[in-house]
Design an enzyme around this catalytic site. Structure first.
Site, PDB file in Angstrom:
ATOM      1  N   PRO A 295      58.326  21.376  54.298  1.00  0.00           N
ATOM      2  CA  PRO A 295      58.717  21.834  55.692  1.00  0.00           C
ATOM      3  C   PRO A 295      59.134  20.689  56.737  1.00  0.00           C
ATOM      4  O   PRO A 295      59.561  21.074  57.549  1.00  0.00           O
ATOM      5  CB  PRO A 295      57.372  22.369  56.198  1.00  0.00           C
ATOM      6  N   TYR A 387      70.010  19.371  60.067  1.00  0.00           N
ATOM      7  CA  TYR A 387      68.909  19.938  60.815  1.00  0.00           C
ATOM      8  C   TYR A 387      69.082  21.320  61.375  1.00  0.00           C
ATOM      9  O   TYR A 387      68.573  22.195  61.450  1.00  0.00           O
ATOM     10  CB  TYR A 387      68.281  19.052  61.893  1.00  0.00           C
TER      11      TYR A 387
HETATM   12  P1  FAS Z   1      57.467  35.154  51.798  1.00  0.00           P
HETATM   13  O1  FAS Z   1      56.844  34.360  51.112  1.00  0.00           O
HETATM   14  O2  FAS Z   1      57.562  34.771  53.385  1.00  0.00           O
HETATM   15  O3  FAS Z   1      57.444  36.674  51.936  1.00  0.00           O
HETATM   16  C1  FAS Z   1      57.233  37.014  50.420  1.00  0.00           C
HETATM   17  C2  FAS Z   1      56.579  38.443  50.463  1.00  0.00           C
HETATM   18  O4  FAS Z   1      56.501  38.960  48.847  1.00  0.00           O
HETATM   19  C3  FAS Z   1      55.286  38.487  50.738  1.00  0.00           C
HETATM   20  O5  FAS Z   1      55.074  39.070  52.210  1.00  0.00           O
HETATM   21  C4  FAS Z   1      54.315  38.776  49.742  1.00  0.00           C
HETATM   22  O6  FAS Z   1      53.011  39.377  50.216  1.00  0.00           O
HETATM   23  C5  FAS Z   1      55.316  39.509  48.875  1.00  0.00           C
HETATM   24  N1  FAS Z   1      54.749  39.333  47.515  1.00  0.00           N
HETATM   25  C6  FAS Z   1      54.811  38.465  46.847  1.00  0.00           C
HETATM   26  N2  FAS Z   1      54.229  38.911  45.563  1.00  0.00           N
HETATM   27  C7  FAS Z   1      54.565  40.272  45.272  1.00  0.00           C
HETATM   28  C8  FAS Z   1      54.326  41.184  44.327  1.00  0.00           C
HETATM   29  N3  FAS Z   1      53.968  40.991  43.148  1.00  0.00           N
HETATM   30  N4  FAS Z   1      54.614  42.469  44.699  1.00  0.00           N
HETATM   31  C9  FAS Z   1      54.991  42.797  45.961  1.00  0.00           C
HETATM   32  N5  FAS Z   1      55.045  41.872  46.990  1.00  0.00           N
HETATM   33  C10 FAS Z   1      54.749  40.783  46.673  1.00  0.00           C
HETATM   34  N6  FAS Z   1      59.278  26.947  56.453  1.00  0.00           N
HETATM   35  C11 FAS Z   1      59.659  26.319  57.372  1.00  0.00           C
HETATM   36  O7  FAS Z   1      60.901  26.379  57.832  1.00  0.00           O
HETATM   37  N7  FAS Z   1      58.948  25.639  58.360  1.00  0.00           N
HETATM   38  C12 FAS Z   1      57.504  25.662  58.116  1.00  0.00           C
HETATM   39  O8  FAS Z   1      56.767  25.012  58.758  1.00  0.00           O
HETATM   40  C13 FAS Z   1      56.772  26.332  56.844  1.00  0.00           C
HETATM   41  N8  FAS Z   1      55.535  26.289  56.757  1.00  0.00           N
HETATM   42  C14 FAS Z   1      55.114  27.162  55.677  1.00  0.00           C
HETATM   43  C15 FAS Z   1      53.596  26.952  55.349  1.00  0.00           C
HETATM   44  C16 FAS Z   1      53.290  27.762  54.380  1.00  0.00           C
HETATM   45  C17 FAS Z   1      51.679  27.814  54.147  1.00  0.00           C
HETATM   46  C18 FAS Z   1      54.138  28.444  53.341  1.00  0.00           C
HETATM   47  C19 FAS Z   1      53.634  29.152  52.200  1.00  0.00           C
HETATM   48  C20 FAS Z   1      55.617  28.348  53.536  1.00  0.00           C
HETATM   49  C21 FAS Z   1      56.077  27.530  55.043  1.00  0.00           C
HETATM   50  N9  FAS Z   1      57.367  27.563  55.148  1.00  0.00           N
HETATM   51  C22 FAS Z   1      57.783  27.245  55.980  1.00  0.00           C
HETATM   52  C23 FAS Z   1      58.228  28.471  54.348  1.00  0.00           C
HETATM   53  C24 FAS Z   1      58.275  29.850  54.901  1.00  0.00           C
HETATM   54  O9  FAS Z   1      58.566  29.990  56.156  1.00  0.00           O
HETATM   55  C25 FAS Z   1      59.109  30.610  53.750  1.00  0.00           C
HETATM   56  O10 FAS Z   1      60.438  29.778  53.658  1.00  0.00           O
HETATM   57  C26 FAS Z   1      59.487  31.935  54.000  1.00  0.00           C
HETATM   58  O11 FAS Z   1      58.230  32.640  54.209  1.00  0.00           O
HETATM   59  C27 FAS Z   1      60.387  32.380  53.221  1.00  0.00           C
HETATM   60  O12 FAS Z   1      60.506  33.889  53.306  1.00  0.00           O
HETATM   61  P2  FAS Z   1      60.515  34.906  52.215  1.00  0.00           P
HETATM   62  O13 FAS Z   1      61.587  34.281  51.129  1.00  0.00           O
HETATM   63  O14 FAS Z   1      60.545  36.235  52.602  1.00  0.00           O
HETATM   64  O15 FAS Z   1      59.016  34.754  51.434  1.00  0.00           O
HETATM   65  C1  PHB Z   2      56.703  24.332  63.150  1.00  0.00           C
HETATM   66  O1  PHB Z   2      55.833  25.100  62.303  1.00  0.00           O
HETATM   67  O2  PHB Z   2      56.681  24.662  64.259  1.00  0.00           O
HETATM   68  C2  PHB Z   2      57.638  23.299  62.251  1.00  0.00           C
HETATM   69  C3  PHB Z   2      57.144  23.256  61.166  1.00  0.00           C
HETATM   70  C4  PHB Z   2      58.079  22.278  60.387  1.00  0.00           C
HETATM   71  C5  PHB Z   2      59.180  21.695  61.115  1.00  0.00           C
HETATM   72  C6  PHB Z   2      59.461  22.046  62.276  1.00  0.00           C
HETATM   73  C7  PHB Z   2      58.378  23.223  62.978  1.00  0.00           C
HETATM   74  O3  PHB Z   2      59.983  20.995  60.481  1.00  0.00           O
END
Ligand code: FAS
Ligand code: PHB
Length: 393
Positions: A295, A387
């Site tokens: 991230p 960015y």
């Molecule tokens: P998602 O993971 O959001 O959604 C997938 C969905 O599929 C979920 O609701 C899940 O329940 C469902 N699913 C999974 N398996 C399934 C199955 N077998 N059957 C049915 N449904 C199922 N990105 C940033 O840009 N900045 C951040 O700070 C940041 N922090 C993050 C912190 C964490 C802990 C995680 C895990 C990710 C983080 N990310 C961050 C990345 C995150 O934002 C993802 O890029 C974003 O959620 C992607 O969205 P989706 O592709 O929709 O996946």
């Molecule tokens: C946020 O969760 O606010 C966040 C995380 C990662 C970034 C910027 C913002 O690079």
């Protein structure tokens, strides 16, 4: 077995699945969304915080721009800090763009609310989701819910089920190629109901580890510090977290820090991951189902959105004009953008974190990267362009 029919079966009700369903609906294309979690669990997830301009445009097109613009915070730059030296990346001055600070949690709530209001069938709490016949003209998705097995007959399956989903597994092992780097640390994040320490985000390199000062609003702050990959949240009291954050962001910044009780505290692992191809037959992967970025570059959510913009354009062109060109090119088009975002996220992570196995030379390279950016408008512009979000092809 109960049979349902739709045009596009979407596995996953995260940002990718929800946005895809909405953009298709806007053009009269029907979809069903399946998710294994409850609506409450999905809406409680704390994840991304920064939206690229393209993401804001897509959410406006999806009809969920009102609260985003009412509550989101437009940002024109952010601070890079390296062992106490600072350099502001002037996104607006260097690119003419801004980014929007608005939590992914809110994006997801807005999209679920709109999809349900428009009568979309989002089936939560499903189990045993299985894509079938993905290379046939009529692929199917089977699942169970409340003890009943249901089969959805569709034209296309969108695998929007995240890194731990099932859709990617439907691509045969001799066709699927994956690339991965797991980082030797994690991010410990907290949310607190206190005004942020600064008006803009601060990405800080410190010899004790990386720190990020972010926010969700003018009264709610989001902070992260690099921690050991094996750390347990229980090891980190609020006091220990604040004390460490103060050291890493430096006294000058920390004198504006308002400590408060954390109401969310979690550790996220960091990895870079890409699965190729992002299409197999009538199965299309989008978002975290196909790629993961650390991230540090704020790319994860934004990459998911750009995949969906490309996929929705392809599906709409197919249904309206029977033109399959964009569908044929989907994977290659997405992957060109994905790999550039992977590079940027890897670059930011490598420059800003402490790596236990880095040699003195590599540590000098980290400093040199920062000095190069701070000393070159061209280098700063390149960072700002990545960015703020690269243009969609
Ligand atoms: P998602 O993971 O959001 O959604 C997938 C969905 O599929 C979920 O609701 C899940 O329940 C469902 N699913 C999974 N398996 C399934 C199955 N077998 N059957 C049915 N449904 C199922 N990105 C940033 O840009 N900045 C951040 O700070 C940041 N922090 C993050 C912190 C964490 C802990 C995680 C895990 C990710 C983080 N990310 C961050 C990345 C995150 O934002 C993802 O890029 C974003 O959620 C992607 O969205 P989706 O592709 O929709 O996946
Ligand atoms: C946020 O969760 O606010 C966040 C995380 C990662 C970034 C910027 C913002 O690079």
């Amino acid at each position: 077995m109960k049979i349902k029919k739709t045009q596009v079966c979407i596995i996953g009700s995260g940002p990718a699945g929800l946005l895809l369903s909405q953009l298709l609906h806007n053009e009269g294309i029907d979809s069903i969304i399946l998710d294994r979690q409850t609506r409450e669990r999905i809406e409680a997830r704390i994840r991304a915080g920064v939206l690229e301009t393209g993401t804001v445009e897509a959410l406006e097109e999806a009809g969920v721009g009102d609260r985003l613009h009412a509550e989101g915070l437009p940002h024109s730059g952010f601070d890079l800090s390296f062992n106490g030296d600072h350099h502001r990346i002037d996104i607006a001055g260097l690119t003419g763009k801004q980014v929007m600070v608005y939590g992914q949690t809110e994006v997801t709530k807005d999209l679920i609310k709109r999809r349900l209001a428009q009568g979309c069938e989002i089936i939560f709490s499903v189990n045993n989701v299985e894509p079938h016949d993905v290379i046939q003209a009529k692929p199917k998705v089977r699942y169970t819910k409340d003890g009943e097995t249901v089969e959805i007959e569709c034209d296309f399956i969108a695998g929007c089920d995240g890194f731990h989903g099932v859709a990617r597994q439907a691509i045969p092992a001799d066709i699927l190629k994956t690339y991965e780097r797991v980082y030797p640390f994690g991010w410990l994040g907290v949310l607190t109901e206190r005004p942020p320490v600064a008006e803009e985000l601060i990405y800080a390199h410190h010899e004790r580890g990386f720190a990020l000062c972010s926010m969700r609003s003018k009264t709610r702050s989001r902070y992260y510090i690099q921690c050991a990959a094996e750390d347990d949240v229980a090891d980190w009291s609020d006091d220990r977290f604040w004390d460490e954050l103060v050291i890493r962001i430096g006294e000058d910044t920390a004198k504006h820090l308002l400590r408060g009780p954390s109401f969310e505290k979690s550790i996220a692992p960091l990895r870079s991951f890409v699965a190729e191809p992002m299409r197999y037959g009538n199965l299309f992967l989008a978002g975290d189902a196909a790629h993961i970025v650390p991230p540090t570059g704020a790319k994860g959510l934004n990459l998911a959105v750009s995949d969906v913009r490309i996929l929705s354009r392809a599906l709409i062109d197919f249904y309206k004009n029977r033109n399959a060109t964009y569908l044929e090119n989907y994977s290659a088009t997405c992957l060109r953008r994905v790999w550039k975002a992977e590079r940027f996220s890897w670059f930011m992570s490598t420059m800003l974190h402490q790596f236990p196995d880095f040699s003195p030379f590599e540590k000098k390279m980290q400093r040199a990267e920062f000095d190069h950016i701070a000393g070159s408008e061209t280098a700063s512009r390149s960072l700002a362009e990545n960015y703020a979000g690269l243009p969609l092809e």
